[in-house]
Design a protein around this motif. Structure first.
Motif, PDB file in Angstrom:
ATOM      1  N   UNK A  43       0.841  -1.204   0.000  1.00  0.00           N
ATOM      2  CA  UNK A  43       0.000   0.000   0.000  1.00  0.00           C
ATOM      3  C   UNK A  43       0.873   1.250   0.000  1.00  0.00           C
ATOM      4  N   UNK A  44       1.858   1.300   0.899  1.00  0.00           N
ATOM      5  CA  UNK A  44       2.706   2.489   0.961  1.00  0.00           C
ATOM      6  C   UNK A  44       3.609   2.597  -0.257  1.00  0.00           C
ATOM      7  N   UNK A  45       4.053   1.474  -0.779  1.00  0.00           N
ATOM      8  CA  UNK A  45       4.877   1.509  -1.988  1.00  0.00           C
ATOM      9  C   UNK A  45       4.064   2.051  -3.169  1.00  0.00           C
ATOM     10  N   UNK A  47       1.475   3.954  -2.974  1.00  0.00           N
ATOM     11  CA  UNK A  47       1.181   5.364  -2.690  1.00  0.00           C
ATOM     12  C   UNK A  47       2.362   6.264  -3.022  1.00  0.00           C
ATOM     13  N   UNK A  48       3.564   5.814  -2.697  1.00  0.00           N
ATOM     14  CA  UNK A  48       4.763   6.607  -2.953  1.00  0.00           C
ATOM     15  C   UNK A  48       5.089   6.687  -4.437  1.00  0.00           C
ATOM     16  N   UNK A  49       4.773   5.635  -5.180  1.00  0.00           N
ATOM     17  CA  UNK A  49       5.142   5.577  -6.595  1.00  0.00           C
ATOM     18  C   UNK A  49       4.042   6.119  -7.514  1.00  0.00           C
ATOM     19  N   UNK A  50       2.783   5.787  -7.220  1.00  0.00           N
ATOM     20  CA  UNK A  50       1.694   6.136  -8.137  1.00  0.00           C
ATOM     21  C   UNK A  50       0.866   7.342  -7.695  1.00  0.00           C
ATOM     22  N   UNK A  51       0.931   7.700  -6.424  1.00  0.00           N
ATOM     23  CA  UNK A  51       0.175   8.849  -5.941  1.00  0.00           C
ATOM     24  C   UNK A  51      -1.066   8.459  -5.167  1.00  0.00           C
ATOM     25  N   UNK A  52      -1.723   9.465  -4.572  1.00  0.00           N
ATOM     26  CA  UNK A  52      -2.834   9.202  -3.666  1.00  0.00           C
ATOM     27  C   UNK A  52      -4.055   8.516  -4.298  1.00  0.00           C
ATOM     28  N   UNK A  90      -1.321   7.977   2.784  1.00  0.00           N
ATOM     29  CA  UNK A  90       0.077   7.661   2.509  1.00  0.00           C
ATOM     30  C   UNK A  90       0.547   8.367   1.233  1.00  0.00           C
ATOM     31  N   UNK A  91      -0.286   8.378   0.203  1.00  0.00           N
ATOM     32  CA  UNK A  91       0.074   9.042  -1.041  1.00  0.00           C
ATOM     33  C   UNK A  91       0.297  10.531  -0.846  1.00  0.00           C
ATOM     34  N   UNK A  92      -0.536  11.149  -0.036  1.00  0.00           N
ATOM     35  CA  UNK A  92      -0.381  12.575   0.257  1.00  0.00           C
ATOM     36  C   UNK A  92       0.973  12.860   0.910  1.00  0.00           C
ATOM     37  N   UNK A  93       1.397  11.985   1.813  1.00  0.00           N
ATOM     38  CA  UNK A  93       2.653  12.200   2.534  1.00  0.00           C
ATOM     39  C   UNK A  93       3.888  11.727   1.758  1.00  0.00           C
ATOM     40  N   UNK A  94       3.742  10.726   0.878  1.00  0.00           N
ATOM     41  CA  UNK A  94       4.917  10.097   0.267  1.00  0.00           C
ATOM     42  C   UNK A  94       5.125  10.410  -1.208  1.00  0.00           C
ATOM     43  N   UNK A  95       4.072  10.660  -1.974  1.00  0.00           N
ATOM     44  CA  UNK A  95       4.198  10.799  -3.423  1.00  0.00           C
ATOM     45  C   UNK A  95       5.009  12.036  -3.784  1.00  0.00           C
ATOM     46  N   UNK A  96       6.090  11.811  -4.524  1.00  0.00           N
ATOM     47  CA  UNK A  96       6.987  12.870  -5.005  1.00  0.00           C
ATOM     48  C   UNK A  96       7.549  13.716  -3.866  1.00  0.00           C
ATOM     49  N   UNK A  97       7.762  13.083  -2.711  1.00  0.00           N
ATOM     50  CA  UNK A  97       8.328  13.793  -1.563  1.00  0.00           C
ATOM     51  C   UNK A  97       9.477  12.970  -0.989  1.00  0.00           C
ATOM     52  N   UNK A 106       4.735  10.829  10.767  1.00  0.00           N
ATOM     53  CA  UNK A 106       3.521  11.641  10.670  1.00  0.00           C
ATOM     54  C   UNK A 106       2.444  10.935   9.833  1.00  0.00           C
ATOM     55  N   UNK A 107       2.832  10.382   8.697  1.00  0.00           N
ATOM     56  CA  UNK A 107       1.876   9.672   7.839  1.00  0.00           C
ATOM     57  C   UNK A 107       1.232   8.505   8.580  1.00  0.00           C
ATOM     58  N   UNK A 108       2.038   7.760   9.291  1.00  0.00           N
ATOM     59  CA  UNK A 108       1.508   6.594   9.999  1.00  0.00           C
ATOM     60  C   UNK A 108       0.639   6.972  11.193  1.00  0.00           C
ATOM     61  N   UNK A 109       1.008   8.019  11.900  1.00  0.00           N
ATOM     62  CA  UNK A 109       0.176   8.473  13.023  1.00  0.00           C
ATOM     63  C   UNK A 109      -1.188   8.943  12.508  1.00  0.00           C
ATOM     64  N   UNK A 110      -1.193   9.735  11.447  1.00  0.00           N
ATOM     65  CA  UNK A 110      -2.462  10.219  10.882  1.00  0.00           C
ATOM     66  C   UNK A 110      -3.301   9.046  10.382  1.00  0.00           C
ATOM     67  N   UNK A 111      -2.707   8.162   9.589  1.00  0.00           N
ATOM     68  CA  UNK A 111      -3.458   7.020   9.046  1.00  0.00           C
ATOM     69  C   UNK A 111      -3.980   6.119  10.160  1.00  0.00           C
TER      70      UNK A 111
END
Length: 170
Positions: A43-45, A47-52, A90-97, A106-111
């Motif tokens: 899921x996080x992978x 999100x980080x690669x394809x976006x939210x 996760x996508x909001x926090x990880x994509x292109x960042x 922060x991403x994990x606490x929010x999720x």
């Protein structure tokens, strides 16, 4: 969504398959409301690669297909929404960042708080009629443990996996 091409769709399909295997086959059910699973990795992978939004759709598809392949109770759309929303967060926090430890925490606490603790408790309350307060309190220790596991695993492997996956799309 404009940049979705055949390679990214195939990648998302692979992440859907991995989510299903990690959740339904390798996951360990603890009663009817808790499950130990490493499905957060694809899921996080994704999100980080394809976006939210693409990863959210993939997570929802994985939830629906996973339910039909190995149901663990009645189907409830709230849990599909949780899958979608968790991937979007996760996508909001990880994509292109940059994947810093602070961002991962922060991403994990929010999720965890929004999706797993709050909304997950509401859905179980709606399904079972159990009082909200005890359900909420019962979820906290398990979700706290899973929060630590997610942060440690993501801090160790997410950057490397994301870099390798991104190479596929160059």
């Amino acid at each position: 969504m404009k940049q979705l091409n055949t390679k990214k769709l195939a990648f998302l399909a692979l992440m859907v398959a991995m989510q299903i295997v990690f959740t339904r086959t390798l996951g360990i059910d603890l009663g009817s409301v808790q499950r130990i699973s490493f499905s957060f990795i694809p899921v996080t992978l994704a999100s980080a690669v394809a976006g939210p939004i693409p990863s959210g759709i993939a997570a929802a598809v994985a939830d629906i297909i996973g339910f039909f392949t190995k149901p663990t109770g009645p189907y409830f759309p709230g849990f599909t929404f949780n899958a979608f929303l968790g991937a979007v967060i996760y996508g909001y926090f990880f994509y292109k960042k940059e994947l810093t430890l602070k961002r991962i925490i922060l991403a994990n606490v929010v999720a965890t708080l929004v999706v797993n603790v709050c909304l997950g408790t509401v859905w179980v309350h709606m399904l079972t009629g159990s009082p909200y307060g005890p359900l909420f309190t019962a979820k906290l220790p398990f979700q706290g443990l899973m929060l630590v596991i997610k942060i440690v695993v993501q801090a160790l492997i997410l950057k490397r996996l994301t870099d390798e996956a991104a190479r596929l799309f160059r």
